[in-house]
Design a protein around this motif. Structure first.
Motif, PDB file in Angstrom:
ATOM      1  N   GLY A 183      42.809  46.838  36.829  1.00  0.00           N
ATOM      2  CA  GLY A 183      42.060  45.141  36.900  1.00  0.00           C
ATOM      3  C   GLY A 183      40.961  45.546  37.800  1.00  0.00           C
ATOM      4  N   ILE A 184      41.559  45.619  39.085  1.00  0.00           N
ATOM      5  CA  ILE A 184      40.472  45.564  40.034  1.00  0.00           C
ATOM      6  C   ILE A 184      39.696  46.651  39.931  1.00  0.00           C
ATOM      7  CG2 ILE A 184      39.387  46.074  42.855  1.00  0.00           C
ATOM      8  CD1 ILE A 184      42.516  44.712  43.416  1.00  0.00           C
ATOM      9  N   PRO A 185      39.789  48.248  39.689  1.00  0.00           N
ATOM     10  CA  PRO A 185      39.419  49.150  39.574  1.00  0.00           C
ATOM     11  C   PRO A 185      37.893  48.974  38.228  1.00  0.00           C
ATOM     12  CG  PRO A 185      41.260  50.032  39.849  1.00  0.00           C
ATOM     13  CD  PRO A 185      41.581  48.441  39.428  1.00  0.00           C
ATOM     14  N   ALA A 186      37.973  48.502  37.125  1.00  0.00           N
ATOM     15  CA  ALA A 186      37.614  47.368  35.735  1.00  0.00           C
ATOM     16  C   ALA A 186      36.539  46.684  36.212  1.00  0.00           C
ATOM     17  CB  ALA A 186      38.300  47.181  34.850  1.00  0.00           C
ATOM     18  N   SER A 187      37.674  45.393  36.923  1.00  0.00           N
ATOM     19  CA  SER A 187      35.975  44.853  37.799  1.00  0.00           C
ATOM     20  C   SER A 187      35.168  45.066  38.703  1.00  0.00           C
ATOM     21  CB  SER A 187      37.461  43.209  38.439  1.00  0.00           C
ATOM     22  OG  SER A 187      36.525  42.794  38.873  1.00  0.00           O
ATOM     23  N   ALA A 239      40.121  31.682  38.789  1.00  0.00           N
ATOM     24  CA  ALA A 239      39.053  32.545  38.885  1.00  0.00           C
ATOM     25  C   ALA A 239      37.826  31.708  38.019  1.00  0.00           C
ATOM     26  CB  ALA A 239      39.095  33.719  38.655  1.00  0.00           C
ATOM     27  N   GLY A 240      37.559  31.181  37.216  1.00  0.00           N
ATOM     28  CA  GLY A 240      36.193  30.851  36.384  1.00  0.00           C
ATOM     29  C   GLY A 240      35.895  29.565  37.686  1.00  0.00           C
ATOM     30  N   LEU A 241      37.012  28.276  37.785  1.00  0.00           N
ATOM     31  CA  LEU A 241      36.406  27.214  38.242  1.00  0.00           C
ATOM     32  C   LEU A 241      36.001  27.807  39.409  1.00  0.00           C
ATOM     33  CD1 LEU A 241      39.338  25.224  37.431  1.00  0.00           C
ATOM     34  CD2 LEU A 241      37.658  25.087  36.264  1.00  0.00           C
ATOM     35  N   PHE A 242      36.265  28.579  40.634  1.00  0.00           N
ATOM     36  CA  PHE A 242      35.663  28.838  41.454  1.00  0.00           C
ATOM     37  C   PHE A 242      34.230  30.179  41.406  1.00  0.00           C
ATOM     38  CE2 PHE A 242      35.216  32.582  45.021  1.00  0.00           C
ATOM     39  CZ  PHE A 242      35.241  32.003  45.764  1.00  0.00           C
ATOM     40  N   PHE A 243      34.166  30.769  40.246  1.00  0.00           N
ATOM     41  CA  PHE A 243      32.904  30.969  39.755  1.00  0.00           C
ATOM     42  C   PHE A 243      32.360  29.641  40.039  1.00  0.00           C
ATOM     43  CE2 PHE A 243      31.327  35.314  38.422  1.00  0.00           C
ATOM     44  CZ  PHE A 243      30.422  35.257  37.822  1.00  0.00           C
ATOM     45  N   SER A 244      32.659  28.921  38.824  1.00  0.00           N
ATOM     46  CA  SER A 244      31.266  27.618  38.906  1.00  0.00           C
ATOM     47  C   SER A 244      31.123  26.846  40.204  1.00  0.00           C
ATOM     48  CB  SER A 244      32.439  26.690  37.618  1.00  0.00           C
ATOM     49  OG  SER A 244      32.157  27.043  36.790  1.00  0.00           O
ATOM     50  N   ALA A 302      28.455  38.524  35.239  1.00  0.00           N
ATOM     51  CA  ALA A 302      29.289  39.595  36.624  1.00  0.00           C
ATOM     52  C   ALA A 302      30.871  38.589  36.344  1.00  0.00           C
ATOM     53  CB  ALA A 302      28.776  38.459  37.708  1.00  0.00           C
ATOM     54  N   PHE A 303      30.877  37.975  34.372  1.00  0.00           N
ATOM     55  CA  PHE A 303      32.150  36.993  33.937  1.00  0.00           C
ATOM     56  C   PHE A 303      32.784  38.568  34.224  1.00  0.00           C
ATOM     57  CE2 PHE A 303      30.100  33.057  32.553  1.00  0.00           C
ATOM     58  CZ  PHE A 303      29.641  31.798  33.766  1.00  0.00           C
ATOM     59  N   ASN A 304      32.884  39.233  33.220  1.00  0.00           N
ATOM     60  CA  ASN A 304      32.836  40.585  32.964  1.00  0.00           C
ATOM     61  C   ASN A 304      34.237  40.731  33.967  1.00  0.00           C
ATOM     62  OD1 ASN A 304      32.262  40.134  30.316  1.00  0.00           O
ATOM     63  ND2 ASN A 304      30.422  41.992  30.414  1.00  0.00           N
ATOM     64  N   ALA A 305      33.390  41.199  34.692  1.00  0.00           N
ATOM     65  CA  ALA A 305      34.336  41.478  36.315  1.00  0.00           C
ATOM     66  C   ALA A 305      36.151  40.613  36.566  1.00  0.00           C
ATOM     67  CB  ALA A 305      33.660  41.314  37.618  1.00  0.00           C
ATOM     68  N   VAL A 306      35.429  39.566  36.068  1.00  0.00           N
ATOM     69  CA  VAL A 306      36.879  38.717  36.237  1.00  0.00           C
ATOM     70  C   VAL A 306      37.406  38.529  34.663  1.00  0.00           C
ATOM     71  CG1 VAL A 306      38.088  36.172  36.161  1.00  0.00           C
ATOM     72  CG2 VAL A 306      35.902  37.002  37.400  1.00  0.00           C
ATOM     73  N   ASN A 307      37.162  38.940  33.371  1.00  0.00           N
ATOM     74  CA  ASN A 307      37.865  39.297  32.793  1.00  0.00           C
ATOM     75  C   ASN A 307      38.685  40.931  32.668  1.00  0.00           C
ATOM     76  OD1 ASN A 307      35.909  37.161  31.260  1.00  0.00           O
ATOM     77  ND2 ASN A 307      34.712  38.317  30.415  1.00  0.00           N
ATOM     78  N   ASN A 308      37.353  41.522  33.203  1.00  0.00           N
ATOM     79  CA  ASN A 308      38.522  43.010  33.024  1.00  0.00           C
ATOM     80  C   ASN A 308      39.417  42.718  34.354  1.00  0.00           C
ATOM     81  OD1 ASN A 308      36.881  44.217  31.547  1.00  0.00           O
ATOM     82  ND2 ASN A 308      35.912  45.227  32.421  1.00  0.00           N
ATOM     83  N   LEU A 309      39.583  42.516  35.625  1.00  0.00           N
ATOM     84  CA  LEU A 309      40.379  42.312  36.541  1.00  0.00           C
ATOM     85  C   LEU A 309      41.710  41.418  36.142  1.00  0.00           C
ATOM     86  CD1 LEU A 309      41.242  41.652  38.895  1.00  0.00           C
ATOM     87  CD2 LEU A 309      40.417  39.808  39.983  1.00  0.00           C
ATOM     88  N   PHE A 310      41.743  39.843  34.685  1.00  0.00           N
ATOM     89  CA  PHE A 310      42.817  39.617  34.405  1.00  0.00           C
ATOM     90  C   PHE A 310      42.569  40.599  33.527  1.00  0.00           C
ATOM     91  CE2 PHE A 310      42.305  37.031  37.928  1.00  0.00           C
ATOM     92  CZ  PHE A 310      42.718  37.484  38.667  1.00  0.00           C
ATOM     93  N   GLY A 311      42.040  40.554  32.560  1.00  0.00           N
ATOM     94  CA  GLY A 311      41.864  40.997  30.695  1.00  0.00           C
ATOM     95  C   GLY A 311      42.698  42.541  30.335  1.00  0.00           C
ATOM     96  N   VAL A 312      42.370  43.400  30.953  1.00  0.00           N
ATOM     97  CA  VAL A 312      42.279  44.286  30.670  1.00  0.00           C
ATOM     98  C   VAL A 312      42.748  44.884  31.728  1.00  0.00           C
ATOM     99  CG1 VAL A 312      41.009  46.612  31.150  1.00  0.00           C
ATOM    100  CG2 VAL A 312      39.675  45.215  30.815  1.00  0.00           C
ATOM    101  N   GLY A 313      43.297  44.713  33.467  1.00  0.00           N
ATOM    102  CA  GLY A 313      44.026  44.459  33.912  1.00  0.00           C
ATOM    103  C   GLY A 313      46.282  44.070  32.947  1.00  0.00           C
ATOM    104  N   GLY A 314      45.514  42.946  33.213  1.00  0.00           N
ATOM    105  CA  GLY A 314      47.522  42.129  32.324  1.00  0.00           C
ATOM    106  C   GLY A 314      47.092  42.754  30.724  1.00  0.00           C
TER     107      GLY A 314
END
Length: 458
Positions: A250-254, A107-112, A65-77
Motif C-alpha cells: 500500500g505505501i509504494p502505491a500511495s 484517513a478520510g476524516l484527517f484529510f478533510s 490525492a485521495f487515491n494515495a489513501v485508496n491505494n494505501l488501504f485499498g490496494v494494500g488491503g
C-alpha cells in the motif's frame, strides 16, 4: 469459511473466462468512473465560463490525492487478502479487511480536517489565481472539506469486495455513485437547475459518494456469513503481520499517487501562466485522455486477485497466462484509441467547450498525451503484478522513476524548449523508458518463479 465457488474461479476456470468475470465489471466501473469525471467537466463546460471550468481542473490534484489513501488501504488491503486466500489463511483475510476499512475512515476524516485548516495555502499551491480562487474553493468545499471520507471509503470497500472475486458487486457499488453523480450534475450546475456552477458539481459528487458507501454497507449486511470482507471492530488490530502486509504494497502505491499529484500540480502551475483558457483546455484533454487510461487501469486491477491468488498458491503457469492474455487485450484496445484521439482531437475537445481558443489548445495537448497511452498501458500492467505479488519495492521504484527521475524533469525541460505545448509530451518521455523496464523486470520475475515452482508448470 471456505467458498468453493470462489476457489474454482481462481484455480480452475479457463483464463479468458476468469479474466472476463473479474475484469469486465472492473472495466465497466472504470468507464463509468471516466463518465463521472467527465460529467463535472462537461456540465460545467456548458456554462461556457472558463473560470468555472478552470476551478474543476485546479482542484483535480486534491481529488487525485485521495487515491494515495485508496491505494494505501485499498490496494494494500486487497492484495493482502487475496494472497491470504491463496494460502487458505482466512483469519488473516478478516483482519486485513477490518484494518483497511477502519484506517480508510480515519484517513478520510484527517484529510478533510487538514484541507479545511490550510485552505488558503492549499489554493495557492494548486495555482489558483484571484479570479479562480472562489470557484475552486466552492468545488473543494463539497468534494474535500465535507466529502473526503465517503469518497475514500467507497473506493476502498470496492477493492476489498473485489479481492474475494466479487468484481460485479464491487463495480455496481462504484457505478451506483457515479451514475447518480451524472444525473445530479446538470441539476446542481446549470442555470435551469440550482445554478451553482462548479460548487454544484462538488455537491453532486459528495451526495453520490455517500450513496455508494450506503450500497456497500447494505451489501455486507446481506452477505454476512458468506463474505471474507469483515468490518467488525473486534477484528481490527495493529498486529505487526497485518500492518506490514498491507503497507508493504500500500505505501509504494500511495507514494505513486502522491507523486502523480505533484506532477499534476506542476503541470497546472505551468499551464496557469498562459491564462484560464489554457488551464480549461488542459483539464478537458486530461479528462478525455482518462477514458482509455482508466480502462487499461481497470483491466490491471481486475486481474490482480487472480494474479495474487495464483502467486500465493505457486501456480506460475496460470499467473503468467493471465498476464499475457491481459497484455494482448489491453494493447489492442489502447492502440486503436490512440489513433482515434490523434485524428479526431479537435472535435473531441469541442464536445466539451465550443470556444476556439480552448479547441486550439486542447487539440495540440490531446495529440501529445495520446502518444504515451500504449506505453502507459504496459506500465500499468507491470505495476499491477508488483502490487498483486507483494513486491512493493518494485512498484515504488517505478513510481520514483516515472515522476521524479523522468516526467517532472521532462515538464521543466520541454516547457522551456517548447513553451506550453511541450508539457503534453512529458508523459510520453517517461512511459517509453518505463515500458522497456517493465518488460525486463517481469521477464526476470517469471524466470525466478518458474525455478521456484517447477512442479506447477506442467
Amino acid at each position: 469459511m471456505q467458498d468453493s465457488e470462489k476457489t474454482r474461479l481462481f484455480e480452475q476456470t479457463p483464463i479468458p473466462r476468469a479474466v472476463a468475470q473479474l475484469a469486465i465489471p472492473t472495466i465497466l466501473s472504470a468507464l463509468v468512473m471516466v463518465l463521472y469525471n467527465l460529467a463535472d467537466t462537461y456540465f460545467v463546460g456548458m456554462l461556457n465560463e472558463p473560470i468555472e471550468n478552470a476551478a474543476v481542473t485546479l482542484a483535480a490534484p486534491v481529488l487525485l490525492a485521495f487515491n494515495a489513501v485508496n491505494n494505501l488501504f485499498g490496494v494494500g488491503g486487497s492484495s493482502m487478502m487475496s494472497r491470504a486466500l491463496g494460502r487458505k489463511d482466512y483469519e488473516t483475510v478478516y483482519r486485513s479487511s477490518a484494518f483497511a476499512f477502519y484506517c480508510s475512515i480515519g484517513a478520510g476524516l484527517f484529510f478533510s480536517l487538514l484541507c479545511t485548516v490550510f485552505k488558503g495555502p492549499l489554493l495557492t499551491l494548486l495555482g489558483a489565481s484571484t479570479e479562480t480562487a472562489a470557484a475552486t474553493s466552492g468545488y473543494l468545499l463539497w468534494t474535500v472539506n465535507f466529502g473526503a471520507a465517503p469518497a475514500i471509503l467507497n473506493v476502498v470497500m470496492a477493492y476489498l469486495v473485489r479481492s474475494e472475486g466479487s468484481a460485479l458487486h464491487a463495480s455496481v457499488g462504484t457505478m451506483s455513485g457515479c451514475l447518480l453523480n451524472i444525473l445530479l450534475d446538470p441539476i446542481f450546475v446549470l442555470p435551469w437547475g440550482l445554478d451553482m456552477g462548479a460548487e454544484g458539481a462538488g455537491l453532486a459528487t459528495f451526495i453520490s459518494n455517500c450513496v455508494a458507501c450506503l450500497y456497500f454497507f447494505v451489501l455486507l449486511y446481506k452477505k454476512r456469513g458468506h463474505t471474507y470482507v469483515c468490518v467488525s471492530p473486534k477484528k481490527f488490530s495493529m498486529e505487526k503481520q497485518i500492518v506490514r502486509g498491507v503497507c508493504v504494497v500500500g505505501i509504494p502505491a500511495s507514494i505513486q499517487n502522491l507523486l502523480n499529484v505533484t506532477g499534476m500540480t506542476i503541470l497546472n502551475n505551468f499551464t496557469s501562466a498562459f491564462g484560464a483558457n489554457a488551464v480549461a483546455a488542459m483539464g478537458i484533454t486530461q479528462k478525455i485522455n482518462m477514458v482509455p487510461m482508466n480502462i487499461s487501469m481497470g483491466l490491471s486491477q481486475g486481474i490482480m486477485p487472480l494474479i495474487s491468488y495464483n502467486y500465493a498458491s505457486g501456480n506460475v503457469k496460470r499467473m503468467k497466462g493471465t498476464l499475457l492474455f491481459a497484455v494482448k487485450l489491453s494493447l489492442s484496445f489502447i492502440l486503436t484509441m490512440s489513433a482515434i484521439y490523434f485524428l479526431a482531437a479537435g472535435p473531441l475537445v469541442q464536445m466539451f467547450m465550443d470556444n476556439q481558443a480552448i479547441i486550439d489548445y486542447g487539440t495540440r495537448f490531446l495529440r501529445g498525451f495520446c502518444l504515451g497511452l500504449p506505453f502507459l498501458c504496459v506500465d500499468f500492467l507491470a505495476v499491477g503484478v508488483f502490487q498483486a505479488t507483494g513486491l512493493g519495492g518494485w512498484a515504488f521504484l517505478f513510481a520514483i522513476m516515472r515522476k521524479i527521475v523522468l516526467e517532472i524533469p521532462a515538464l521543466y525541460t520541454l516547457n522551456k524548449l517548447f513553451p506550453l505545448y511541450g508539457l503534453a509530451y512529458a508523459q510520453l518521455t517517461a512511459e517509453v523508458v518505463l515500458a522497456v523496464a517493465a518488460v525486463v523486470v517481469l521477464s526476470r520475475l517469471f524466470r525466478k518463479l518458474q525455478q521456484q515452482h517447477p512442479q506447477k508448470e506442467n
